[in-house]
Design an enzyme around this catalytic site. Sequence first.
Site, short mmCIF file in Angstrom:
data_model
loop_
_atom_site.label_atom_id
_atom_site.label_comp_id
_atom_site.label_asym_id
_atom_site.label_seq_id
_atom_site.Cartn_x
_atom_site.Cartn_y
_atom_site.Cartn_z
N SER B 157 -67.57 -21.10 -110.82
CA SER B 157 -66.65 -22.20 -111.13
C SER B 157 -65.92 -22.97 -109.82
O SER B 157 -66.74 -23.54 -109.17
CB SER B 157 -65.49 -21.38 -111.94
OG SER B 157 -64.83 -22.19 -112.72
N ASP B 322 -71.67 -22.34 -121.98
CA ASP B 322 -70.50 -22.78 -120.99
C ASP B 322 -70.12 -24.26 -121.60
O ASP B 322 -70.74 -25.04 -121.08
CB ASP B 322 -71.05 -22.72 -119.62
CG ASP B 322 -69.67 -22.92 -118.71
OD1 ASP B 322 -68.80 -23.36 -119.29
OD2 ASP B 322 -69.82 -22.66 -117.34
N HIS B 355 -68.20 -19.93 -120.61
CA HIS B 355 -67.82 -20.12 -118.99
C HIS B 355 -67.67 -18.56 -118.23
O HIS B 355 -68.20 -18.45 -117.14
CB HIS B 355 -66.53 -20.75 -118.61
CG HIS B 355 -66.35 -21.13 -117.22
ND1 HIS B 355 -67.31 -22.04 -116.53
CD2 HIS B 355 -65.24 -20.78 -116.42
CE1 HIS B 355 -66.64 -22.39 -115.41
NE2 HIS B 355 -65.64 -21.68 -115.26
#
Lengths: 378, 378
Positions: B157, B322, B355
């Site tokens: 991320s 995601d 995610h």
Amino acid sequence: MPDTLPADSVGLVETQFLTVKETLTLDCGRSLPEFTLAYETYGTLNADKSNAILICHALSGDQHVAGYNSMEERKPGWWDNCIGPGKPFDTDRFFIVCPNNLGGCKGSSGPNTLNPKTGKPYGPDFPLVTVRDWVNSQTYLADSLGIQQWAALIGGSLGGMQVMQWAIDYPERLRHALVIAATPKLTAQNIAFNEVARQAIFSDPDFHAGRYYEHNTIPRQGLMLARMLGHITYLSDDAMREKFGRDLREGKLNFGFDVEFQVESYLRYQGKSFVDRFDANTYLLMTKVLDYFDPALQFNHDLSLAFENTDANFLVISFTGDWRFTPARSREIVRALIAANKKVNYAEIEAELGHDAFLTPIAEYHGVLNAYMDTIEI
Amino acid sequence: MPDTLPADSVGLVETQFLTVKETLTLDCGRSLPEFTLAYETYGTLNADKSNAILICHALSGDQHVAGYNSMEERKPGWWDNCIGPGKPFDTDRFFIVCPNNLGGCKGSSGPNTLNPKTGKPYGPDFPLVTVRDWVNSQTYLADSLGIQQWAALIGGSLGGMQVMQWAIDYPERLRHALVIAATPKLTAQNIAFNEVARQAIFSDPDFHAGRYYEHNTIPRQGLMLARMLGHITYLSDDAMREKFGRDLREGKLNFGFDVEFQVESYLRYQGKSFVDRFDANTYLLMTKVLDYFDPALQFNHDLSLAFENTDANFLVISFTGDWRFTPARSREIVRALIAANKKVNYAEIEAELGHDAFLTPIAEYHGVLNAYMDTIEI
């Protein structure tokens, strides 16, 4: 200020009111000793009352669906592009009715209207209602207008849920059902977004446990946040990219928390302007109506059983860019209708915009609506 | 309370601190006269210092990435399943370093630390930093440990963004770059969610324009809302359906605003527990770091040009569920690397979770990591 209205407008319209002095028992077990529905109508009811259409509104909608309430009004009703002479819901042919739903904030009984028992606004004492309660209340409006059977029921999003509930609960009272950008039930993610919106409103110190009318305050920040969040879910990622991209309002980063990206400016504007036209208690109530909707629940989670007694012809429409209620959700409705041996047409419209596409005059979409409406005999 | 720690744990670890008494000039034009980085290390640096890995944390992460800070700690560091003897980032082979980023709230210089000029917490006076600023600050940590070149930089991320920035700004200082569940830049929708989270914090009357430390308050509601919203974007619609569906906490509707659906309970819990461990000013800052990241901007929006001087081998990993940073975003990174003639491996992992999948021990994912890490020569 225009001195004439567009030729294809239904023109100047006035909100009307129906007050029912009968007890309405609600799904929650409570009841309203009396209730009022604000509504508008367009077009003319024919002699045998066979040309009536009911439009059901969504979360932030109201009875003002087409035309203008005054010559000074800059924006017409919320679905004006669909309703008027020569438009898909043609007022030269159809008599169109749209009520503000119970719990709304535009004249129907709701949190911001007076509780006859106390003489004060209901506020948080207004009961949480369901789509079924709405449909029940709408039958009184049909009765009062002498409409035994609607030619069609039409609704997008939460409006589409009302259309399905009518078809399930009052199969003899409609011939056509147009279910647009809807879902048979909310997903956990949908409920989660609603919950964040609610908590935003509850967290606002101006909310006063829903009694803000008495405190002469409005939970502005909370309702603004709720609307900002909602708005993200009404637009697709692609549409936002198309509309705003990463454009900077001043062409450069300012390294601060004022608006930097255009999308921030847009969202803040949407949030702030919503507060001026909507009531926070109604917003809370509407999100709960959405969360609760699940007509298959009493039918062992089998939606086709729920539709078993339905007689209506269905038109189901979804939009490819809609991630709030995706086309997959609409196809669940279609499959249930097919499994129940019902007549159903389905159109999946290519539209980047997202959930809000159902309010826009996409040529293919309006083409489908026109073609379908032409099949309705009156 | 366990009296032994798991055999594959790095065991008890202590946070260390590096204070740099040099001026760090930031992208915003301001500078820090000195700064501190809190960090942890695991494993042993080898003699020629060729086995060092830097782990870069994401929005709500910190330096405590593996092991336990005390025997009483119930939960290990946030990526413990990847770091330890025999794990993908094997502490028997590698020396692993993880700092808390500038602006963080776990010991590094940030809004909740003392401003040396005033003797009070920085609060809102702490400058807004960028991924590039972070990378610059991390070079001091590398230097202090005598690490001239990282064997690998690894991040998920926002952590993956730091890895890319290192590869762009300090190509000679890393051999491998693992960019997991990342994106070359946020979309308008990503920024929009961040903006709602920020407005939620700003709206909290306990925020006091960021000076809540001095008022002995915490903007609990605002930070809770921000986290609830964030959490929705970390999980996929499918994962939420799988995890909660429309399950009711008490098996029935209560027609009120207390928790009804399990997903509401989960979100409220996540939001509330976050407030106890995180700082609102840091949350604001982190969302801005995310919004600002766009390394292609100075390269005429051509990411492959940004990577032109990069020498590292890349492993890019994305997860099918995601929707925050979709696989399509990771493929943009891969395509840019290919266009720049760089070495890149890409894995798209089937994972429903969303995610947050990058933090979970999915067999295929850890298999890819293991296989890649085995190729790293030290």
